[in-house]
Structures are given as C-alpha cells and as structure tokens.
Design a protein around this motif. Structure first.
Motif, PDB file in Angstrom:
ATOM      1  N   GLU A 137       0.822  -1.211   0.000  1.00 30.84           N
ATOM      2  CA  GLU A 137       0.000   0.000   0.000  1.00 30.84           C
ATOM      3  C   GLU A 137       0.852   1.254   0.000  1.00 30.84           C
ATOM      4  N   ILE A 138       2.018   1.213   0.642  1.00 31.96           N
ATOM      5  CA  ILE A 138       2.889   2.386   0.658  1.00 31.96           C
ATOM      6  C   ILE A 138       3.401   2.709  -0.745  1.00 31.96           C
ATOM      7  N   SER A 139       3.732   1.681  -1.507  1.00 30.33           N
ATOM      8  CA  SER A 139       4.279   1.891  -2.856  1.00 30.33           C
ATOM      9  C   SER A 139       3.199   1.951  -3.933  1.00 30.33           C
ATOM     10  N   ALA A 140       1.925   1.931  -3.537  1.00 33.01           N
ATOM     11  CA  ALA A 140       0.846   1.945  -4.526  1.00 33.01           C
ATOM     12  C   ALA A 140       0.773   3.286  -5.239  1.00 33.01           C
ATOM     13  N   THR A 141       0.331   3.267  -6.491  1.00 33.79           N
ATOM     14  CA  THR A 141       0.161   4.474  -7.301  1.00 33.79           C
ATOM     15  C   THR A 141      -1.251   4.499  -7.862  1.00 33.79           C
ATOM     16  N   PRO A 142      -2.017   5.569  -7.604  1.00 33.02           N
ATOM     17  CA  PRO A 142      -1.680   6.728  -6.766  1.00 33.02           C
ATOM     18  C   PRO A 142      -1.741   6.378  -5.275  1.00 33.02           C
ATOM     19  N   PRO A 143      -1.021   7.112  -4.454  1.00 36.85           N
ATOM     20  CA  PRO A 143      -1.023   6.800  -3.017  1.00 36.85           C
ATOM     21  C   PRO A 143      -2.344   7.196  -2.366  1.00 36.85           C
ATOM     22  N   SER A 144      -2.691   6.479  -1.329  1.00 41.51           N
ATOM     23  CA  SER A 144      -3.923   6.776  -0.589  1.00 41.51           C
ATOM     24  C   SER A 144      -3.586   7.607   0.646  1.00 41.51           C
ATOM     25  N   LEU A 145      -4.469   8.533   0.963  1.00 32.45           N
ATOM     26  CA  LEU A 145      -4.223   9.408   2.108  1.00 32.45           C
ATOM     27  C   LEU A 145      -4.370   8.657   3.424  1.00 32.45           C
ATOM     28  N   LEU A 146      -5.338   7.769   3.513  1.00 31.95           N
ATOM     29  CA  LEU A 146      -5.575   6.970   4.716  1.00 31.95           C
ATOM     30  C   LEU A 146      -5.304   5.501   4.421  1.00 31.95           C
ATOM     31  N   PRO A 147      -4.837   4.744   5.401  1.00 27.10           N
ATOM     32  CA  PRO A 147      -4.589   3.316   5.167  1.00 27.10           C
ATOM     33  C   PRO A 147      -5.896   2.550   4.978  1.00 27.10           C
ATOM     34  N   LYS A 148      -5.958   1.765   3.921  1.00 30.75           N
ATOM     35  CA  LYS A 148      -7.160   0.982   3.661  1.00 30.75           C
ATOM     36  C   LYS A 148      -7.266  -0.219   4.598  1.00 30.75           C
ATOM     37  N   ASP A 149      -6.142  -0.792   4.942  1.00 24.64           N
ATOM     38  CA  ASP A 149      -6.116  -1.937   5.856  1.00 24.64           C
ATOM     39  C   ASP A 149      -5.065  -1.662   6.930  1.00 24.64           C
ATOM     40  N   PRO A 150      -5.411  -0.882   7.971  1.00 25.93           N
ATOM     41  CA  PRO A 150      -4.409  -0.486   8.980  1.00 25.93           C
ATOM     42  C   PRO A 150      -3.777  -1.685   9.677  1.00 25.93           C
ATOM     43  N   THR A 151      -2.494  -1.591   9.917  1.00 21.48           N
ATOM     44  CA  THR A 151      -1.760  -2.659  10.586  1.00 21.48           C
ATOM     45  C   THR A 151      -0.663  -2.057  11.452  1.00 21.48           C
ATOM     46  N   PHE A 152      -0.389  -2.717  12.561  1.00 24.57           N
ATOM     47  CA  PHE A 152       0.685  -2.295  13.458  1.00 24.57           C
ATOM     48  C   PHE A 152       1.932  -3.161  13.284  1.00 24.57           C
ATOM     49  N   ALA A 153       2.016  -3.843  12.153  1.00 26.80           N
ATOM     50  CA  ALA A 153       3.172  -4.696  11.905  1.00 26.80           C
ATOM     51  C   ALA A 153       4.465  -3.895  11.825  1.00 26.80           C
ATOM     52  N   ASN A 154       4.390  -2.676  11.292  1.00 29.61           N
ATOM     53  CA  ASN A 154       5.595  -1.849  11.204  1.00 29.61           C
ATOM     54  C   ASN A 154       6.122  -1.495  12.599  1.00 29.61           C
ATOM     55  N   TYR A 155       5.238  -1.186  13.521  1.00 27.07           N
ATOM     56  CA  TYR A 155       5.663  -0.880  14.893  1.00 27.07           C
ATOM     57  C   TYR A 155       6.235  -2.124  15.568  1.00 27.07           C
ATOM     58  N   ASP A 156       5.616  -3.276  15.306  1.00 27.44           N
ATOM     59  CA  ASP A 156       6.124  -4.514  15.885  1.00 27.44           C
ATOM     60  C   ASP A 156       7.533  -4.812  15.383  1.00 27.44           C
ATOM     61  N   THR A 157       7.763  -4.587  14.092  1.00 26.24           N
ATOM     62  CA  THR A 157       9.103  -4.806  13.538  1.00 26.24           C
ATOM     63  C   THR A 157      10.101  -3.806  14.100  1.00 26.24           C
ATOM     64  N   ALA A 158       9.669  -2.551  14.234  1.00 23.91           N
ATOM     65  CA  ALA A 158      10.579  -1.516  14.736  1.00 23.91           C
ATOM     66  C   ALA A 158      11.023  -1.810  16.162  1.00 23.91           C
ATOM     67  N   PHE A 159      10.132  -2.340  16.985  1.00 21.41           N
ATOM     68  CA  PHE A 159      10.463  -2.585  18.387  1.00 21.41           C
ATOM     69  C   PHE A 159      11.161  -3.929  18.594  1.00 21.41           C
ATOM     70  N   HIS A 160      10.652  -4.980  17.984  1.00 19.42           N
ATOM     71  CA  HIS A 160      11.141  -6.313  18.297  1.00 19.42           C
ATOM     72  C   HIS A 160      12.290  -6.769  17.391  1.00 19.42           C
ATOM     73  N   ARG A 161      12.364  -6.258  16.190  1.00 20.48           N
ATOM     74  CA  ARG A 161      13.434  -6.690  15.290  1.00 20.48           C
ATOM     75  C   ARG A 161      14.520  -5.635  15.145  1.00 20.48           C
ATOM     76  N   ASN A 162      14.137  -4.364  15.145  1.00 17.48           N
ATOM     77  CA  ASN A 162      15.122  -3.296  14.936  1.00 17.48           C
ATOM     78  C   ASN A 162      15.569  -2.628  16.231  1.00 17.48           C
ATOM     79  N   GLY A 163      14.952  -2.959  17.354  1.00 17.43           N
ATOM     80  CA  GLY A 163      15.416  -2.464  18.645  1.00 17.43           C
ATOM     81  C   GLY A 163      15.260  -0.976  18.868  1.00 17.43           C
ATOM     82  N   ILE A 164      14.172  -0.388  18.360  1.00 13.13           N
ATOM     83  CA  ILE A 164      14.013   1.049  18.536  1.00 13.13           C
ATOM     84  C   ILE A 164      13.748   1.421  19.994  1.00 13.13           C
TER      85      ILE A 164
END
Length: 282
Positions: free
Chosen positions: A45-72
């Motif tokens: 969805e991030i790389s989709a063209t044209p981009p959407s202003l709001l997420p069509k299918d919201p997910t917290f997977a990015n936050y989970d990766t940032a905390f548990h895999r990348n150690g933010i």
C-alpha cells in the motif's frame, strides 16, 4: 459609511492573516499526518500508485518490527537519557550564567551576548573532527558522556541568551527585599528568582531538549557501537543493502516524534511567554 470602511478593511486583513496561518499550519502538519498514515500501511500500500491518504487496511506490523526486530526501544531509551541529562545540565548552568549577566556589572555585556548568539548558530560540523579526536584520546567514544558533554557545550550559549533576556524583566526590588530579610545571593537566586524564571527555563528547556533529541551528526560519529546509539541514528540504519523498509522507518519516526510533540503541547504557553518577555524586555 466612512466609519464602516476602516472596519471592513481591518476585518479583511484579520481574515487574510487567519487564512494564512491556517495554510501554514496545514503545510506543517501534513507531513506529520502522512507519516502517521504511512506507518499503518503495508509495503504494497505504501508503494501503490496513486497513493492513498488513509490506510485501507491499517496494521501495526511496522511498529512490531521496529520494536522487536530493529530495537528502537533501546535507541529510544538512549535518547531519553542523553537528552534529559543534557537538558538538566544546560538549564542549571544557563540559569546562573544568565542571572549573573542580568544582575552583575559585567564589562562588555553586549559583546558577550553577541558572542553567545553567534556561538549558538556555529555549525557543529566545523568542530566534528577535533571533537572526535579528543573523545577518542580520553576514551569517551561509545558512551553517554561522549554525547552529553558536546551537547551541553553546543546548546548552552543559546540557553544563556534566553535566560539572561528573561531575567532582565524580573524586578530587582524582589532581590532587595530578600536581602533585607537576610537571604544571601544563592538563596535569593534559588528561592526568589528561580520560581519566577520558570517560563524562561521552559523555553530554554524545550529548545535544548529538541536539539539534543533530534541531533544526528555527532551521535552518528561518536557512537559506532549499537549499545549507545540514539533513536535518530537507529532509524537511519533501518535500511539495508537491498531494501528500504519505509513503513518501519515511518513507524520509528512516529515513535521519535511523540516526545517532542508532547513536550510542545504541555509547555507551549510557557514557551510563548518566555520568548515574548525576553524579546520585549531583553
């Protein structure tokens, strides 16, 4: 009719100023809104063209990766320690230095204030190599003091400039009354002047905390180890050789932005008061 014409002109001017302020606020908040929206999107969805202003299918997977895999979370804690300790030291030194410049008969006060203002805009990159060599020689690389000491030195001049301009506006009669009551200089400064100087301290504190929290160049140069890496450097290193995880980067940027936003929202009135008092009476 002649009286209504100026009123209409003033009203149009006020409406134009309000409209301009709303446009500026929209331009400032739109990137934050886009960052928050993109942090809840999947890679497709991030790389989709044209981009959407709001997420069509919201997910917290990015936050989970940032905390548990990348150690933010670890980077976030390092930034909290460095920024908080640096801000406390800056405010402690700036208060007493500003108090001395506003009350004592210091020679060349105008030149000192000009020098402080010039030092506050001095580019850190100009002293990056000498600082690195000095810290390597004394063993301060990959440590909290290795960042705290340069941050205090770089942000102290502007904090002193703010505090001096604010303390000038505090009436000297209060100190004279405290002296009559038997209070010494240190007790007068801490019990009489310090409570009245809170708006100036909040102003200097917000600027100092923001500068140390978001600083990137020194943190990248002085901390090659992952143990003491700050959040700004940690987010920059989320990228790999073959991909750029934009969703995870946006999630990390949101985590890094939250403390600054909370700080500004809590102390916004005190910051405005400290800046305007210093500008008028400094």
């Amino acid at each position: 009719m002649s009286r209504n014409v100026p009123r209409k002109g003033v009203r149009r001017y006020v409406n134009a100023v309000n409209l301009g302020g709303l446009l500026i606020a929209a331009c400032a908040t739109l990137p934050l809104f886009w960052m928050a929206s993109a942090s809840l999107k999947g890679p497709g969805e991030i790389s989709a063209t044209p981009p959407s202003l709001l997420p069509k299918d919201p997910t917290f997977a990015n936050y989970d990766t940032a905390f548990h895999r990348n150690g933010i979370g670890h980077y976030f804690l390092n930034s909290v320690v460095v920024a908080c300790v640096s801000t406390v030291l800056i405010l402690s030194l700036a208060f007493f230095a500003g108090y001395a410049l506003s009350r004592l008969p210091v020679r060349g006060r105008g030149a000192i204030m000009t020098a402080l203002l010039m030092l506050s805009v001095f580019p850190p990159i100009a002293m990056l190599v000498p600082l690195f060599l000095m810290e390597r020689q004394v063993g301060l690389l990959n440590s909290y003091p290795g960042l705290i000491i340069p941050y205090v030195a770089l942000n102290l001049p502007f904090a002193i400039w703010i505090m001096r301009n604010y303390l000038v506006g505090i009436p000297g009669e209060l100190e004279e009354a405290a002296v009559v009551d038997g209070a010494g200089p240190l007790r007068t400064a801490l019990t009489v002047i310090l409570p009245l100087a809170r708006p100036g301290l909040f102003t200097a504190g917000v600027f100092s905390f923001t500068a140390t929290w978001s600083e990137f160049l020194l943190a990248l140069t002085f901390n090659g180890s992952d143990d003491r890496r700050t959040v700004s450097v940690g987010i920059a290193l989320f990228t790999s050789q073959y991909q750029v995880p934009f969703g995870v980067i946006f999630a990390g940027a949101m985590v890094a932005t939250v403390p600054i936003g909370v700080l500004v929202l809590i102390f916004r009135r005190s910051v405005v008061s400290g800046m305007t008092t210093g500008a008028v009476k400094g």
